[in-house]
Scaffold this motif. Structure first.
Motif, PDB file in Angstrom:
ATOM      1  N   ILE A  93     -29.861 -31.308 -56.708  1.00  0.00           N
ATOM      2  CA  ILE A  93     -29.520 -30.037 -56.071  1.00  0.00           C
ATOM      3  C   ILE A  93     -28.007 -29.778 -56.100  1.00  0.00           C
ATOM      4  N   LYS A 119     -30.745 -20.815 -58.619  1.00  0.00           N
ATOM      5  CA  LYS A 119     -31.415 -20.435 -57.381  1.00  0.00           C
ATOM      6  C   LYS A 119     -30.415 -19.623 -56.563  1.00  0.00           C
ATOM      7  N   SER A 167     -33.126 -23.154 -50.389  1.00  0.00           N
ATOM      8  CA  SER A 167     -34.274 -23.873 -50.941  1.00  0.00           C
ATOM      9  C   SER A 167     -34.432 -23.601 -52.427  1.00  0.00           C
ATOM     10  N   ALA A 168     -34.651 -24.657 -53.185  1.00  0.00           N
ATOM     11  CA  ALA A 168     -34.888 -24.516 -54.627  1.00  0.00           C
ATOM     12  C   ALA A 168     -36.235 -23.860 -54.917  1.00  0.00           C
ATOM     13  N   PHE A 169     -37.089 -23.739 -53.910  1.00  0.00           N
ATOM     14  CA  PHE A 169     -38.389 -23.096 -54.088  1.00  0.00           C
ATOM     15  C   PHE A 169     -38.334 -21.582 -53.862  1.00  0.00           C
ATOM     16  N   ILE A 196     -35.408 -35.866 -53.958  1.00  0.00           N
ATOM     17  CA  ILE A 196     -34.412 -34.809 -53.812  1.00  0.00           C
ATOM     18  C   ILE A 196     -33.044 -35.440 -53.555  1.00  0.00           C
ATOM     19  N   CYS A 217     -28.880 -27.333 -48.499  1.00  0.00           N
ATOM     20  CA  CYS A 217     -29.804 -27.074 -49.605  1.00  0.00           C
ATOM     21  C   CYS A 217     -30.804 -28.201 -49.840  1.00  0.00           C
ATOM     22  N   THR A 226     -34.763 -27.450 -49.255  1.00  0.00           N
ATOM     23  CA  THR A 226     -35.674 -27.748 -50.359  1.00  0.00           C
ATOM     24  C   THR A 226     -36.744 -28.728 -49.903  1.00  0.00           C
ATOM     25  N   SER A 269     -39.314 -26.922 -47.782  1.00  0.00           N
ATOM     26  CA  SER A 269     -40.206 -26.139 -48.645  1.00  0.00           C
ATOM     27  C   SER A 269     -41.190 -27.045 -49.379  1.00  0.00           C
TER      28      SER A 269
END
Length: 182
Positions: free
Chosen positions: A8, A103, A107-109, A128, A136, A140, A143
Motif C-alpha cells: 500500500i 486508488k 481503502s484499496a477496495f 497487507i 490506508c 484496506t 474492507s
C-alpha cells in the motif's frame, strides 16, 4: 487457494525524506522487508498487488484534499514508487502475478476493481503492508474483513506517523478484524 501481498502507497510522497506527506525513516526501513515478501510471493506463484494513492491536482471532491497537503498527484515523481520497491516493480511489472493500480481513497477496495481481481484468481488471503498503518493499511484491512478475506499484517513491513497510531492499529487488526500479525 492463492494469496496476495498488497503493498500500500509505498511512494516518494509517503516515504522519501522530501515527500509531501512523508512518514520518513520508519517507512524507508520497510524497503527490504517489502522486497523480501514480494520475492517470496512471486517465487510461490502468488500475487503482488500495488494499490497506489493517486489524486488529481485540484480534486476538490476528494475529502483528502481538505485534510492533507497535495500528495501523490498522478503523473508526478511524488506518486512514483519509492527506491528499491520502485526498481523491483520495474523489473517485475510484466509478470502476470504483479498488478499496480491507482486508488483515490484510503481503502484499496473503494472505487477499484480489487475485489473482482482477487476473486477471479480465487485469492482468499491478503497480506497487507506499506504505509500508513493506521490510515490506508487499516482501511484496506477493514474492507478486506468486510469481504471475508483472511488478513495477515507483517508487522515489520508497515509504518505510520506515530507510535501511538501504529500500536492502536496493530491491536485493531488483531482484536477486531481477527488478523494474523507476523
Amino acid at each position: 487457494m492463492a494469496k496476495a501481498l498488497l503493498i500500500i502507497d509505498y511512494t516518494n510522497d509517503f516515504v522519501a525524506d522530501k515527500g509531501s506527506l512523508t512518514v520518513g525513516k520508519p517507512a524507508q526501513a520497510l524497503e527490504q522487508p517489502i522486497i523480501s515478501l514480494a520475492n517470496q510471493f512471486l517465487k510461490n506463484k502468488d500475487y503482488v498487488i500495488l494499490p497506489t494513492d493517486g489524486h488529481l491536482k485540484d480534486d476538490h471532491f476528494n475529502p483528502e484534499h481538505r485534510l492533507y497537503p497535495p500528495h501523490n498527484i498522478i503523473g508526478t515523481k511524488g506518486q512514483e514508487l519509492y527506491g528499491k520497491v520502485g526498481q523491483w516493480f520495474q523489473q517485475n511489472q510484466t509478470d502476470r502475478h504483479v498488478y499496480k493500480f491507482n486508488k483515490n481513497r484510503y481503502s484499496a477496495f473503494q472505487n477499484t476493481n480489487l475485489d473482482n481481481y482477487l476473486r477471479e484468481r480465487r485469492i482468499n488471503e491478503v497480506w497487507i503492508c506499506g504505509v500508513c498503518t493506521d490510515i490506508c493499511v487499516l482501511h484496506t484491512a477493514i474492507s478486506a474483513y468486510n469481504r471475508d478475506y483472511q488478513i495477515v499484517i507483517p508487522q515489520k513491513a508497515v509504518a505510520t506517523f506515530s507510535e501511538l497510531g501504529a500500536k492502536w492499529a496493530m491491536g485493531h487488526f488483531k482484536n477486531v478484524l481477527g488478523a494474523t500479525i507476523r
